[in-house]
Design an enzyme around this catalytic site. Sequence first.
Site, short mmCIF file in Angstrom:
data_model
loop_
_atom_site.label_atom_id
_atom_site.label_comp_id
_atom_site.label_asym_id
_atom_site.label_seq_id
_atom_site.Cartn_x
_atom_site.Cartn_y
_atom_site.Cartn_z
N GLY A 67 -93.88 -41.31 2.19
CA GLY A 67 -92.69 -41.40 1.35
C GLY A 67 -92.87 -42.19 0.08
O GLY A 67 -91.87 -42.61 -0.52
N SER A 68 -94.12 -42.34 -0.39
CA SER A 68 -94.28 -43.14 -1.62
C SER A 68 -93.63 -42.43 -2.81
O SER A 68 -93.14 -43.10 -3.73
CB SER A 68 -95.76 -43.44 -1.89
OG SER A 68 -96.46 -42.28 -2.27
N LEU A 77 -94.49 -30.92 4.30
CA LEU A 77 -95.66 -30.14 4.68
C LEU A 77 -95.35 -28.81 5.35
O LEU A 77 -96.26 -28.07 5.71
CB LEU A 77 -96.59 -30.99 5.55
CG LEU A 77 -97.03 -32.31 4.88
CD1 LEU A 77 -98.05 -33.03 5.74
CD2 LEU A 77 -97.58 -32.08 3.48
N ASN A 118 -91.38 -28.62 -5.99
CA ASN A 118 -92.38 -29.23 -5.11
C ASN A 118 -93.41 -29.96 -5.96
O ASN A 118 -93.65 -29.59 -7.11
CB ASN A 118 -93.08 -28.12 -4.31
CG ASN A 118 -94.18 -28.65 -3.39
OD1 ASN A 118 -93.98 -29.64 -2.68
ND2 ASN A 118 -95.35 -28.03 -3.42
N HIS A 134 -97.47 -30.95 -5.86
CA HIS A 134 -98.72 -30.63 -5.16
C HIS A 134 -99.83 -31.50 -5.77
O HIS A 134 -99.93 -31.61 -6.99
CB HIS A 134 -99.05 -29.14 -5.32
CG HIS A 134 -100.22 -28.73 -4.49
ND1 HIS A 134 -100.13 -28.52 -3.13
CD2 HIS A 134 -101.51 -28.55 -4.83
CE1 HIS A 134 -101.32 -28.21 -2.67
NE2 HIS A 134 -102.18 -28.22 -3.68
N ASP A 183 -96.89 -22.68 -2.62
CA ASP A 183 -97.54 -23.19 -3.84
C ASP A 183 -97.69 -22.14 -4.94
O ASP A 183 -98.58 -22.25 -5.78
CB ASP A 183 -98.94 -23.76 -3.51
CG ASP A 183 -98.86 -24.95 -2.56
OD1 ASP A 183 -97.84 -25.66 -2.59
OD2 ASP A 183 -99.83 -25.14 -1.81
N GLU A 237 -98.42 -38.91 -9.77
CA GLU A 237 -97.19 -38.42 -9.12
C GLU A 237 -96.03 -39.37 -9.34
O GLU A 237 -94.92 -38.96 -9.70
CB GLU A 237 -97.43 -38.24 -7.61
CG GLU A 237 -98.45 -37.16 -7.32
CD GLU A 237 -98.56 -36.82 -5.84
OE1 GLU A 237 -98.77 -35.65 -5.53
OE2 GLU A 237 -98.46 -37.74 -5.00
C1 GAR Z 1 -98.35 -36.38 -2.07
O1 GAR Z 1 -99.60 -36.63 -2.64
C2 GAR Z 1 -97.93 -34.94 -2.30
O2 GAR Z 1 -98.41 -34.42 -3.52
C3 GAR Z 1 -98.58 -34.25 -1.14
O3 GAR Z 1 -98.39 -35.12 -0.06
C4 GAR Z 1 -98.43 -36.46 -0.54
C5 GAR Z 1 -97.27 -37.22 0.06
O4 GAR Z 1 -97.36 -38.58 -0.23
N1 GAR Z 1 -98.00 -32.96 -0.93
C6 GAR Z 1 -98.70 -31.93 -0.48
O5 GAR Z 1 -99.87 -32.01 -0.17
C7 GAR Z 1 -97.90 -30.64 -0.37
N2 GAR Z 1 -98.79 -29.52 -0.15
P1 GAR Z 1 -96.11 -39.53 -0.01
O6 GAR Z 1 -95.56 -39.25 1.38
O7 GAR Z 1 -96.67 -40.92 -0.13
O8 GAR Z 1 -95.11 -39.20 -1.08
#
Ligand code: GAR
Length: 189
Positions: free
Chosen positions: A12-13, A84, A101, A103, A144, A173
Amino acid sequence: MHQLVVFASGKGSNVQAILDYFQSSGKAQIALIVCNNPAGGVLDIAAAHQIPVQLIDRSSVKEAAFVEMLRSHSPSLLVLAGFLWKVPDSVVQAFPARIINIHPALLPKYGGKGMYGQHVHQAVIAAGEKESGITIHYVNEHYDEGGAILQARCALLPEDTHEGLAGRVHKLEHYFFPRTIEFLLDNLS
Ligand code: GAR
């Protein structure tokens, strides 16, 4: 004030970055966090900020009641922040051009089923890429493949590990995701 419904599966960052960014502006708030992982760190973030959570399973998201529940929050945008699972077609069709989304790579490369989190970074490194980055895009019925809204890039160093690359991608991000959301909110048609 714009309402956001955020879908998340993990730490969840990105949710935290969105909360931090909009905290003082009063422009948007997270009305609901939809989560498929009862152990996701994002649930602690939700609790700390008293944000309602909807835990989902594979069948509940396919029901018409799920779309109605989402509608009841009048979201300006549905935001997938480390979510996911594939979003059901019924949800995509109910919110056209309203679901985005993030990615952790430069799509169309390194996207699709199974390409998430560290799997993406490991594949990028194994392929000997010279750069990676992020893609923020609209969500359609295919993993995607929706139209790109923004890409940001970072260099890949020869000695990079997937953890190091993930850290650099997370920085991109956390900076660009909230700002892109704000841009879209300011320009909704
Ligand atoms: C993030 O890096 C996001 O881009 C990725 O999961 C991570 C979640 O980090 N998403 C995917 O890979 C989607 N295919 P977080 O939980 O710390 O936000």
